[in-house]
Every structure is written in structure tokens, then in C-alpha cells.
Design an enzyme around this catalytic site. Sequence first.
Site, PDB file in Angstrom:
ATOM      1  N   ASP A 243       0.852  -1.184   0.000  1.00 24.99           N
ATOM      2  CA  ASP A 243       0.000   0.000   0.000  1.00 24.99           C
ATOM      3  C   ASP A 243       0.892   1.240   0.000  1.00 24.99           C
ATOM      4  OD1 ASP A 243      -2.626   1.368   0.352  1.00 24.99           O
ATOM      5  OD2 ASP A 243      -1.727   2.018   2.245  1.00 24.99           O
TER       6      ASP A 243
ATOM      7  N   GLU B  99      -2.042  -1.381  -5.724  1.00 24.12           N
ATOM      8  CA  GLU B  99      -3.312  -0.771  -6.106  1.00 24.12           C
ATOM      9  C   GLU B  99      -3.139  -0.035  -7.428  1.00 24.12           C
ATOM     10  OE1 GLU B  99      -6.848   1.878  -3.964  1.00 24.12           O
ATOM     11  OE2 GLU B  99      -4.852   1.747  -3.077  1.00 24.12           O
TER      12      GLU B  99
ATOM     13  N   ASP C 115      -3.193   1.559   7.199  1.00 22.46           N
ATOM     14  CA  ASP C 115      -2.357   1.202   6.058  1.00 22.46           C
ATOM     15  C   ASP C 115      -2.020  -0.285   6.027  1.00 22.46           C
ATOM     16  OD1 ASP C 115      -2.373   3.879   5.320  1.00 22.46           O
ATOM     17  OD2 ASP C 115      -0.578   4.334   6.492  1.00 22.46           O
TER      18      ASP C 115
END
Length: 265
Positions: A56, A141, A222
Site C-alpha cells: 500500500d 493498487e 495502512d
Amino acid sequence: MADPLDIVWSRPLPDGAKPSTVTVSQDAAGRWFVSLLCEDPHVTPLPPTDAAIGIDVGLNHLLTLSTGEKIANPRHERRDRARLAKAQRELSRKAKGDGANRRKARRKVAKIHARIADRRRDLLHKLTTRLVRDNQTLVIEDLTVRNLVKNHTLARAISDASWGEFRSMLEYKAAWYGRQVIAVDRFFPSSRMCSVCGTVQDRMPLSVRTWTCACGAAHDRDVNAAKNLLAAGLAVSVCGAGVRPQRSSPGGQSAVKQKTPRREP
């Protein structure tokens, strides 16, 4: 100053590498570069491993991994911001044209920009190489950075983090070494979904860094997002690319749906 072409042959090429093109260039900071286009036979796939990791990206921390590791954001541009602003003011005061003083001031600004870019690139190379060597599957992502930088409040910080360059390095190194990079849909609610029970929260402002789910699980925002990205990425690798985010998120239901494959007639 030595002829730049002398630099080309002062360092031996890797065994078996055959040079085909040599390019000499100079950047705005006045530095000379020599590029050799060649095939390197030593770039071969690494031994397979069962390790997989979710990644992330962020601003408070440059990277947060599903293992719980957090990598600090060095904020290279911020560290040199005062020096850069001073050099740019000096440049703006120079007379317009191609005078020696203006060229000198322009080169000073370029050197500071080059210093920032070099440090950023060096860190990203070290991080991406470590991640690719240690993991077979890497899940990230699928962010659209060009849209994110339209937010004028965060544009400078996002550009400094260089998420796009990080992804680019990760993908080409994975291709070199036989690894797999999976990009999860950017609408996947990785931050709002509980990685334990799968419940999706209605809202999750950026100011919320830790939260507790109704099931009792306490989450770091996170780390939780990285774990959810990993789970979604592994589902993609097993089920194929038919996994998409679920827009409506009633409590307790899974945050991903699998498309039903069409039957051949």
C-alpha cells in the site's frame, strides 16, 4: 575534462554482453552520461518462491507492507525545498536572454532538481529490487496518479513520492526475474474493509489512521489496506481477472465479487 567517449571503455561490460549502440548525452545540470544498449545474458529468472506481499503506497509512509513493515517517506523534495526556492529566486532576477550569469543560475537550479531526482530514484531502485527478490507475487493498487495530482493540496507530495515510477520499476524488474505483479482495481475498498471479517465501513476519512471493527479487530489503516490488497490479488491470481470491487457493501459481506464465466454454447 576527459572526452566522454573515454568513459565508455574504461569499465568492462558483463561477460557475454555485446554492445550495439553507444549514446552520449548531457543533462540540464551539465552532467555527461554514456548509455550502452546491449543484451545482458545474466538477467535470468530467480528461483521460484511461495512468498507473496501486498503493498500500500502512501504519503505518511512511502510503503506499507502486508507483513506490517512500514517504510518511511524521505520527502526528498521537501528537504531541498528552501535551497531550490532560493536558487529559483536568483534565476528570476537575472536578465532575460542567454547571458553567462543566467546560464549559471539556470544550471544551479537544474543541479538541485537532479540531486532530488537521483536520491528518489536510488531509494526506489533499492526498494523494488528487494521486494522483487524476496517475493513471487506482489500486489499493488491500480492508482491513476495523473488524476490524483489534480488535488492541489496533495499534488506536490504525491509527485515527490513518485508512485508511478515505483510501479514502473516493480513491473519491469518482475518481468526480468520471473515474478508477478497484480494491480487491484482502484475502487476496491482496501482501507475501509476489515481484513478479519470482511465488513466494509461506510466512511473512512484520511484523518482516521487506526480503527476498530464491530468484530473487535483493531486495525492500522495502512497495514489493513495492504492485507486486503494481498487477499484480493491472490484471488485474482487463482480465479483470473474476473474479480471486481463490490460498490454496495452491506455489513459482513465480502468486498469482492467474482464474475460468473460464460458457458460456451
